[in-house]
Design a protein around this motif. Structure first.
Motif, mmCIF file in Angstrom:
data_model
loop_
_atom_site.group_PDB
_atom_site.id
_atom_site.type_symbol
_atom_site.label_atom_id
_atom_site.label_comp_id
_atom_site.label_asym_id
_atom_site.label_seq_id
_atom_site.Cartn_x
_atom_site.Cartn_y
_atom_site.Cartn_z
ATOM 1 N N ASP A 1 13.077 3.212 4.602
ATOM 2 C CA ASP A 1 11.701 2.886 4.216
ATOM 3 C C ASP A 1 10.736 4.002 4.605
ATOM 4 N N TYR A 2 10.944 4.538 5.800
ATOM 5 C CA TYR A 2 10.082 5.621 6.249
ATOM 6 C C TYR A 2 10.272 6.843 5.347
ATOM 7 N N GLY A 3 11.539 7.085 4.974
ATOM 8 C CA GLY A 3 11.821 8.182 4.050
ATOM 9 C C GLY A 3 11.040 8.032 2.757
ATOM 10 N N ARG A 4 11.022 6.811 2.219
ATOM 11 C CA ARG A 4 10.261 6.581 0.981
ATOM 12 C C ARG A 4 8.777 6.775 1.234
ATOM 13 N N ALA A 5 8.313 6.343 2.419
ATOM 14 C CA ALA A 5 6.888 6.453 2.720
ATOM 15 C C ALA A 5 6.432 7.908 2.797
ATOM 16 N N ILE A 6 7.310 8.812 3.251
ATOM 17 C CA ILE A 6 6.886 10.212 3.286
ATOM 18 C C ILE A 6 7.209 10.923 1.971
ATOM 19 N N GLY A 7 7.655 10.161 0.981
ATOM 20 C CA GLY A 7 7.793 10.725 -0.353
ATOM 21 C C GLY A 7 9.164 11.301 -0.682
ATOM 22 N N PHE A 8 10.160 11.047 0.169
ATOM 23 C CA PHE A 8 11.508 11.522 -0.162
ATOM 24 C C PHE A 8 12.115 10.606 -1.226
ATOM 25 N N PRO A 9 12.874 11.183 -2.174
ATOM 26 C CA PRO A 9 13.515 10.358 -3.209
ATOM 27 C C PRO A 9 14.733 9.640 -2.646
ATOM 28 N N MET A 10 14.508 8.557 -1.885
ATOM 29 C CA MET A 10 15.610 7.920 -1.173
ATOM 30 C C MET A 10 16.663 7.344 -2.124
ATOM 31 N N GLY A 11 16.230 6.873 -3.321
ATOM 32 C CA GLY A 11 17.190 6.359 -4.293
ATOM 33 C C GLY A 11 18.178 7.443 -4.698
ATOM 34 N N MET A 12 17.641 8.610 -4.963
ATOM 35 C CA MET A 12 18.471 9.763 -5.363
ATOM 36 C C MET A 12 19.410 10.164 -4.223
ATOM 37 N N ILE A 13 18.867 10.170 -3.001
ATOM 38 C CA ILE A 13 19.689 10.559 -1.854
ATOM 39 C C ILE A 13 20.828 9.563 -1.659
ATOM 40 N N ARG A 14 20.532 8.280 -1.896
ATOM 41 C CA ARG A 14 21.587 7.256 -1.824
ATOM 42 C C ARG A 14 22.665 7.530 -2.875
ATOM 43 N N VAL A 15 22.238 7.902 -4.082
ATOM 44 C CA VAL A 15 23.214 8.199 -5.151
ATOM 45 C C VAL A 15 24.093 9.380 -4.751
ATOM 46 N N ILE A 16 23.464 10.436 -4.224
ATOM 47 C CA ILE A 16 24.252 11.608 -3.808
ATOM 48 C C ILE A 16 25.251 11.209 -2.724
ATOM 49 N N PHE A 17 24.794 10.392 -1.793
ATOM 50 C CA PHE A 17 25.695 9.964 -0.720
ATOM 51 C C PHE A 17 26.868 9.169 -1.287
ATOM 52 N N ASN A 18 26.569 8.278 -2.237
ATOM 53 C CA ASN A 18 27.648 7.488 -2.836
ATOM 54 C C ASN A 18 28.637 8.381 -3.572
ATOM 55 N N ILE B 1 0.845 -1.201 0.000
ATOM 56 C CA ILE B 1 0.000 0.000 0.000
ATOM 57 C C ILE B 1 0.880 1.250 0.000
ATOM 58 N N MET B 2 1.989 1.209 0.785
ATOM 59 C CA MET B 2 2.881 2.364 0.874
ATOM 60 C C MET B 2 3.859 2.455 -0.291
ATOM 61 N N GLY B 3 3.778 1.538 -1.238
ATOM 62 C CA GLY B 3 4.684 1.592 -2.384
ATOM 63 C C GLY B 3 6.104 1.169 -2.062
ATOM 64 N N LEU B 4 6.309 0.444 -0.955
ATOM 65 C CA LEU B 4 7.663 0.042 -0.573
ATOM 66 C C LEU B 4 8.064 -1.279 -1.225
ATOM 67 N N VAL B 5 7.080 -2.066 -1.678
ATOM 68 C CA VAL B 5 7.392 -3.236 -2.505
ATOM 69 C C VAL B 5 6.574 -3.113 -3.788
ATOM 70 N N ASP B 6 7.157 -3.573 -4.890
ATOM 71 C CA ASP B 6 6.458 -3.472 -6.165
ATOM 72 C C ASP B 6 5.540 -4.672 -6.340
ATOM 73 N N THR C 1 -4.085 8.066 -6.770
ATOM 74 C CA THR C 1 -2.885 7.249 -6.633
ATOM 75 C C THR C 1 -2.105 7.713 -5.404
ATOM 76 N N LEU C 2 -1.200 6.850 -4.933
ATOM 77 C CA LEU C 2 -0.424 7.132 -3.725
ATOM 78 C C LEU C 2 0.295 8.476 -3.814
ATOM 79 N N GLU C 3 0.948 8.736 -4.980
ATOM 80 C CA GLU C 3 1.749 9.951 -5.118
ATOM 81 C C GLU C 3 0.935 11.210 -4.854
ATOM 82 N N GLU C 4 -0.343 11.170 -5.252
ATOM 83 C CA GLU C 4 -1.161 12.381 -5.130
ATOM 84 C C GLU C 4 -1.571 12.677 -3.691
ATOM 85 N N VAL C 5 -1.622 11.639 -2.858
ATOM 86 C CA VAL C 5 -2.173 11.839 -1.511
ATOM 87 C C VAL C 5 -1.200 11.438 -0.411
ATOM 88 N N ARG C 6 0.082 11.340 -0.751
ATOM 89 C CA ARG C 6 1.066 10.846 0.214
ATOM 90 C C ARG C 6 1.046 11.603 1.538
#
Lengths: 262, 430
Positions: free
Chosen positions: B175-192, A55-60, A72-77
């Motif tokens: 994971d929490y970072g991704r859940a609040i919508g932060f681009p964690m992949g990008m942040i990892r790249v910058i860190f690397n 639901i949180m988009g952490l697994v595909d 969609t999730l992105e719109e209401v995060r």
């Protein structure tokens, strides 16, 4: 026994998720009403955490989709808050309780900006709601399991969301704390928020939740407490995995590719 | 001594340059390294530092001389390639992470050595300095190098400061970072990228082989001293800068002496000091607190012995009887008696020991905790009365007044323990 609702806050359509090719969730299809305290029940390895992560988009997902508030999730995060499992982080990380709770304000703060006075106040209020304001400057490594859970809940309260997804927030929590947290969650749903909780203890679950999702690799039931708390459904949920389903999983794992992927 | 004064009074502008350079680079790499240490990715730094060698050699071959711009770019590109490869392999194969890192490290480093040998055979007169990149030579840093290495170090420090909350999230709970919508992949790249850059700027002064030590050791050593991220980062920077300057000094005094190994020697000394002497987490401090605790338990046991004497209608005990009660511990017993007398818990009349009023109260407290805990084990955990003594013997020293209150109310202020012995209260007559 799956009750679908009109204008749901969360709609899951034919969701299938696999890890390393083995499907851990099969065709979950459900919709949930708003303003309810909803429990996700199921045995170990039933896919409860996976459902929340999907639901949180952490697994595909390898199939299906999720819609929240009909978007969609992105719109209401920013309207959704997630509480991960306590064991998923290293509590030896050098940070104070307040530092962690303040992470709840990061989403609204955005990148670059540092939390200021307003964020600090909001975090302190959240800590007060879970009865941890006396611990604000304590190092997180010094907390007990129950206190760690409360810090995570405070962090999600600081997000000020409408929908809360909590992964096992009662694991390692003593009875007194469990009751206090449940009361807090009931207050939140009374105020119109929706709270979805992965829970392992059926006995306490019956007392607190309004609605249940029962999982065992597939969706066994989803509906109001009165209709789904039956011996038959509980046996289907906890009475071992479907034999055929595990055999198919093995079959899929032995393939060189994932046939369920779109 | 003359050398020492000459170096540390900074009369020579070229020394000033070198010292500024080494401090910036030390602080920058310690800063990045502390995060990667907390992220438990220490090995990646080692792989990157070895993997930049072929890039350095290719940069040199292309430029035909030791042009810092070519060398830094070459090093960066091969470091980036190694990082990318390791995360790609991790995602797309079933190889374990340590196997991937070990292979990347050795393959890249091996290729680098091959290139280095080719350059040495080519007879290019400029190649003399190239060997320094293996073990480093800080003294060879020139003004023009400083602008590149120092500038990059400042860039790294600024980036980490600006992205502090993002990088903390990346390490603590991505994971929490991704859940609040932060681009964690990008942040990892910058860190690397910052990590690769911090390795690249260290190649001249420290060398590729030992650069990983400068990344990880300062943070690991500083972790013994503090639980606060801000203090941790600063302390790591200080450790790194001090070792860097001292290592440079050695290279200055003994020409041809590589800097890298000496920096690592000084860093190791700081790490060892931290490991041994840091308050709370250091070995010594833990040893001392254990000793203090053991002394306290002995005192507690002695008080209990005197209390049990009173229960058996003996107002006190002769000192010899106390020694006999703790066989092979005469020294400790003497010490405990001395301490207890000093605290007015006991009185000593010739060789006869009696509890004072405050001693009685303290002895009652310890016996009470012991027996309350025994009763709790028996009633709430269903442990047989003959199995409860051992844990109670240990817990009586650490149960807090709050726990005592809880036990009392849970057990409803009991009179007797599972062995039918009296649970003494403070107001009881003795």
């Amino acid at each position: 026994m799956i009750t679908q609702v009109k204008s749901p806050i969360l709609e899951i359509h034919d969701l299938t998720v696999s890890y390393d090719q083995s499907p851990v969730l099969w065709n979950v299809d459900l919709s949930l009403p708003s303003g309810k305290l909803i429990g996700i029940l199921g045995p170990n390895g039933a896919g409860k955490s996976t459902l929340i992560k999907a639901i949180m988009g952490l697994v595909d997902p390898s199939g299906g989709y999720v819609k929240l508030f009909d978007k969609t999730l992105e719109e209401v995060r920013s309207r959704i808050s997630y509480v991960p499992q306590r064991e998923s982080v290293d509590w030896n990380f050098p940070a104070s309780v307040l530092d962690v709770v303040m992470m709840g304000t990061y989403g609204k703060l955005g990148l670059f900006k540092r939390p200021g006075k307003k964020e600090k106040e909001l975090s302190m209020e959240s800590l007060e709601k879970v009865g941890m304001h006396g611990f604000a400057n304590r190092q997180i490594s010094e907390l007990s399991g129950g206190q760690q859970q409360r810090v995570f809940i405070a962090r999600s309260l600081a997000q000020n969301a409408d929908l809360y997804l909590m992964d096992e927030p009662f694991a390692g929590v003593d009875m007194a704390t469990e009751t206090a947290i449940f009361e807090l969650l009931q207050e939140m749903t009374a105020a119109g928020k929706t709270v979805i909780v992965v829970h392992h203890d059926i006995y306490s679950a019956v007392n607190y939740f309004d609605w249940f999702i029962m999982l065992n690799l597939h969706l066994v039931a989803s509906g109001p407490k009165e209709t789904v708390m039956t011996e038959d459904l509980l046996r289907k949920t906890y009475g071992g995995k479907l034999n055929l389903l595990t055999k198919v999983s093995d079959l899929i794992r032995q393939k060189e590719f994932n046939p369920l992927k779109n | 001594m003359e050398d020492f004064l000459y170096f540390f009074t900074f009369q020579d502008p070229s020394i000033v340059f070198v010292v500024i350079g080494i401090i910036l680079l030390g602080v920058g790499s310690a800063y990045v390294g502390t995060y990667s240490f907390l992220d438990k990715k220490a090995l990646l730094g080692d792989a990157i530092s070895h993997a930049i060698l072929p890039g350095i050699c290719l940069g040199f071959m292309l430029a035909g001389e030791k042009n810092p711009l070519f060398i830094v770019s070459g090093a960066f590109i091969s470091g980036a390639l190694a990082t990318f490869l390791s995360s790609w392999l991790n995602k797309n194969t079933r190889l374990s992470e340590d196997a991937i890192i070990a292979s990347i490290l050795s393959i890249f480093f091996g290729f680098g050595i091959v290139l280095l040998t080719i350059i040495q055979k080519s007879g290019n007169p400029e190649m003399a300095g190239l060997n320094q990149f293996i073990f480093g030579n800080a003294i060879a840093i020139q003004e023009s190098d400083l602008y590149i290495y120092g500038g990059l170090a400042v860039f790294i420090i600024l980036c980490l400061t600006i992205f502090q909350k993002e990088f903390s999230l990346l390490v603590f709970n991505p994971d929490y970072g991704r859940a609040i919508g932060f681009p964690m992949g990008m942040i990892r790249v910058i860190f690397n990228i910052l990590m690769i850059l911090s390795v690249v700027i260290g190649i001249q002064a420290i060398g590729v082989v030992l650069m990983a030590a400068l990344l990880i050791t300062p943070g690991a050593a500083a972790r013994f001293w503090t639980d606060r991220l801000g203090v941790l980062v600063i302390l790591a920077g200080v450790f790194s800068a001090v070792s860097g300057v001292l290592g440079t000094y050695i290279s200055f005094v003994i020409p041809q002496m590589p800097t890298g190994p000496w920096v690592v020697v000084f860093l190791s000394i700081l790490a060892l000091i931290s490991f041994l002497f840091a308050p709370k987490k250091g070995v010594l401090s833990r040893y001392i607190s254990r000793r203090i605790y053991l002394k306290k338990t002995h005192r507690d046991h002695l008080l209990k012995l005197l209390y049990k004497g009173i229960e058996a209608d003996k107002s006190g005990l002769p000192i010899e009887e106390i020694y006999e009660a703790f066989p092979f511990q005469k020294k400790q017993s003497e010490q405990s008696i001395k301490n207890l007398a000093k605290d007015n818990f006991i009185t000593q009349n010739q060789s006869f020991i009696e509890l004072s009023i405050s001693g009685k109260s303290e002895a009652k407290r310890i016996v009470r905790l012991h027996r309350l805990w025994e009763l709790y084990l028996n009633e709430y955990m269903n442990i047989a009365p003959d199995h409860v003594h051992d844990t109670a013997e240990k817990l009586e020293h650490i149960l807090t007044p709050e726990m005592e209150e809880l036990l009392e109310s849970r057990l409803n202020f009991p009179k007797l323990d599972p062995h039918q012995e009296n649970i003494p209260r403070d107001h009881d007559e003795l």
